[in-house]
Design a protein around this motif. Sequence first.
Motif, short mmCIF file in Angstrom:
data_model
loop_
_atom_site.label_atom_id
_atom_site.label_comp_id
_atom_site.label_asym_id
_atom_site.label_seq_id
_atom_site.Cartn_x
_atom_site.Cartn_y
_atom_site.Cartn_z
N ALA A 26 12.77 -12.22 4.59
CA ALA A 26 11.42 -12.74 4.74
C ALA A 26 11.12 -13.80 3.70
CB ALA A 26 10.41 -11.60 4.62
N THR A 27 10.56 -14.92 4.16
CA THR A 27 10.04 -15.92 3.24
C THR A 27 8.52 -15.77 3.13
OG1 THR A 27 10.04 -17.54 5.03
CG2 THR A 27 11.92 -17.55 3.54
N SER A 28 7.91 -15.12 4.11
CA SER A 28 6.50 -14.71 4.01
C SER A 28 6.31 -13.45 4.85
CB SER A 28 5.56 -15.82 4.47
OG SER A 28 5.61 -15.98 5.87
N PHE A 29 5.36 -12.63 4.43
CA PHE A 29 5.08 -11.36 5.11
C PHE A 29 3.61 -11.03 4.88
CE2 PHE A 29 4.69 -6.87 5.68
CZ PHE A 29 5.65 -6.50 6.61
N LYS A 30 2.83 -11.02 5.96
CA LYS A 30 1.39 -10.75 5.86
C LYS A 30 1.00 -9.75 6.94
CE LYS A 30 -3.08 -13.00 6.25
NZ LYS A 30 -3.77 -14.25 6.60
N LEU A 31 0.40 -8.65 6.51
CA LEU A 31 -0.08 -7.66 7.48
C LEU A 31 -1.27 -8.21 8.23
CD1 LEU A 31 0.22 -4.33 5.51
CD2 LEU A 31 1.53 -5.03 7.51
N VAL A 32 -1.34 -7.87 9.51
CA VAL A 32 -2.48 -8.22 10.35
C VAL A 32 -3.31 -6.96 10.46
CG1 VAL A 32 -3.17 -9.01 12.64
CG2 VAL A 32 -1.08 -9.89 11.59
N GLY A 66 0.81 -1.21 0.00
CA GLY A 66 0.00 0.00 0.00
C GLY A 66 0.84 1.26 0.00
N ASP A 67 0.15 2.39 0.13
CA ASP A 67 0.79 3.70 0.12
C ASP A 67 1.47 3.95 1.46
OD1 ASP A 67 1.50 6.38 0.04
OD2 ASP A 67 -0.51 7.12 -0.40
N ALA A 68 2.78 4.03 1.45
CA ALA A 68 3.54 4.20 2.69
C ALA A 68 3.20 5.49 3.41
CB ALA A 68 5.04 4.14 2.40
N HIS A 69 2.68 6.49 2.68
CA HIS A 69 2.39 7.78 3.29
C HIS A 69 0.90 8.01 3.58
CE1 HIS A 69 6.46 8.33 1.62
NE2 HIS A 69 6.65 8.86 2.82
N ALA A 70 0.08 6.97 3.39
CA ALA A 70 -1.33 7.04 3.80
C ALA A 70 -1.38 7.04 5.32
CB ALA A 70 -2.09 5.85 3.24
N SER A 71 -2.53 7.35 5.88
CA SER A 71 -2.64 7.44 7.34
C SER A 71 -2.30 6.13 8.04
CB SER A 71 -4.04 7.90 7.75
OG SER A 71 -5.01 6.95 7.34
N ASP A 72 -2.52 5.00 7.36
CA ASP A 72 -2.16 3.71 7.95
C ASP A 72 -0.94 3.10 7.27
OD1 ASP A 72 -3.32 3.08 5.52
OD2 ASP A 72 -4.50 1.40 6.32
N GLY A 73 -0.22 3.89 6.47
CA GLY A 73 0.97 3.41 5.77
C GLY A 73 2.16 3.31 6.69
N PHE A 74 3.18 2.63 6.21
CA PHE A 74 4.35 2.35 7.03
C PHE A 74 5.12 3.58 7.50
CE2 PHE A 74 4.33 -1.95 4.87
CZ PHE A 74 3.92 -2.64 6.00
N CYS A 75 5.05 4.67 6.77
CA CYS A 75 5.76 5.88 7.19
C CYS A 75 5.00 6.64 8.26
CB CYS A 75 6.04 6.78 5.99
SG CYS A 75 7.22 6.05 4.84
N GLU A 76 3.71 6.34 8.38
CA GLU A 76 2.85 7.06 9.33
C GLU A 76 2.44 6.21 10.53
OE1 GLU A 76 2.34 10.28 8.87
OE2 GLU A 76 3.43 10.18 6.97
N ALA A 77 2.54 4.91 10.43
CA ALA A 77 2.05 4.03 11.50
C ALA A 77 2.93 2.79 11.61
CB ALA A 77 0.62 3.62 11.21
N ILE A 78 2.94 2.23 12.80
CA ILE A 78 3.58 0.94 13.03
C ILE A 78 2.47 -0.10 12.92
CG2 ILE A 78 4.79 -0.51 14.67
CD1 ILE A 78 5.98 2.11 15.86
N ARG A 79 2.66 -1.05 12.03
CA ARG A 79 1.66 -2.10 11.79
C ARG A 79 2.14 -3.41 12.40
NH1 ARG A 79 -1.52 -1.17 7.11
NH2 ARG A 79 -2.74 -2.87 8.02
N THR A 80 1.26 -4.36 12.47
CA THR A 80 1.59 -5.69 12.95
C THR A 80 1.60 -6.63 11.75
OG1 THR A 80 0.53 -5.22 15.05
CG2 THR A 80 0.92 -7.52 14.55
N ALA A 81 2.61 -7.48 11.68
CA ALA A 81 2.72 -8.42 10.57
C ALA A 81 3.04 -9.82 11.09
CB ALA A 81 3.81 -7.97 9.60
N GLN A 82 2.57 -10.79 10.33
CA GLN A 82 2.89 -12.19 10.57
C GLN A 82 3.95 -12.55 9.54
OE1 GLN A 82 -0.43 -15.00 11.04
NE2 GLN A 82 0.55 -16.19 9.42
N VAL A 83 5.12 -12.97 9.99
CA VAL A 83 6.24 -13.20 9.08
C VAL A 83 6.90 -14.55 9.35
CG1 VAL A 83 6.73 -10.73 8.89
CG2 VAL A 83 7.96 -12.07 10.57
N THR A 84 7.58 -15.04 8.33
CA THR A 84 8.55 -16.11 8.50
C THR A 84 9.83 -15.65 7.82
OG1 THR A 84 7.84 -17.27 6.49
CG2 THR A 84 6.84 -17.98 8.56
N GLY A 85 10.93 -16.14 8.28
CA GLY A 85 12.22 -15.77 7.73
C GLY A 85 13.29 -15.84 8.79
N LYS A 86 14.43 -15.24 8.48
CA LYS A 86 15.53 -15.25 9.44
C LYS A 86 16.40 -14.02 9.24
CE LYS A 86 18.30 -18.32 6.53
NZ LYS A 86 19.03 -19.57 6.47
#
Length: 107
Positions: free
Chosen positions: A96-102, A68-88
């Motif tokens: 990341a081998t998977s990345f899904k926003l919650v 999504g738009d990083a500068h939207a009100s819920d974008g990464f530059c404006e908010a800290i989001r929660t994600a479900q990830v796998t990787g190392k």
Amino acid sequence: MKNIFLSSLLFAAVTLSAQKKADSKKIQIVEASCGQCQFGLTGKGCDLAVKIGNQAYYVDGTSIDEHGDAHASDGFCEAIRTAQVTGKVVDNRFVATSFKLVDGTKK
């Protein structure tokens, strides 16, 4: 005796390899945001990062613009989001081998 030692060494190597693969498949719930705007990482622009525990890492395997738009009100530059990830973590970056926003934002 030599065969027992070699067998033990081979078993240890296979076990460690399996553990590394299992760790990269482990699902983690992390904070995700812009590394520069929200986590205070140094960089040359807005880049996706995750915070695991108290440590933030830039992400390889997906980008800030893929979510999504990083500068939207819920974008990464404006908010800290929660994600479900796998990787190392490799060389101080999260691969990341998977990345899904919650749904929802943290901030």
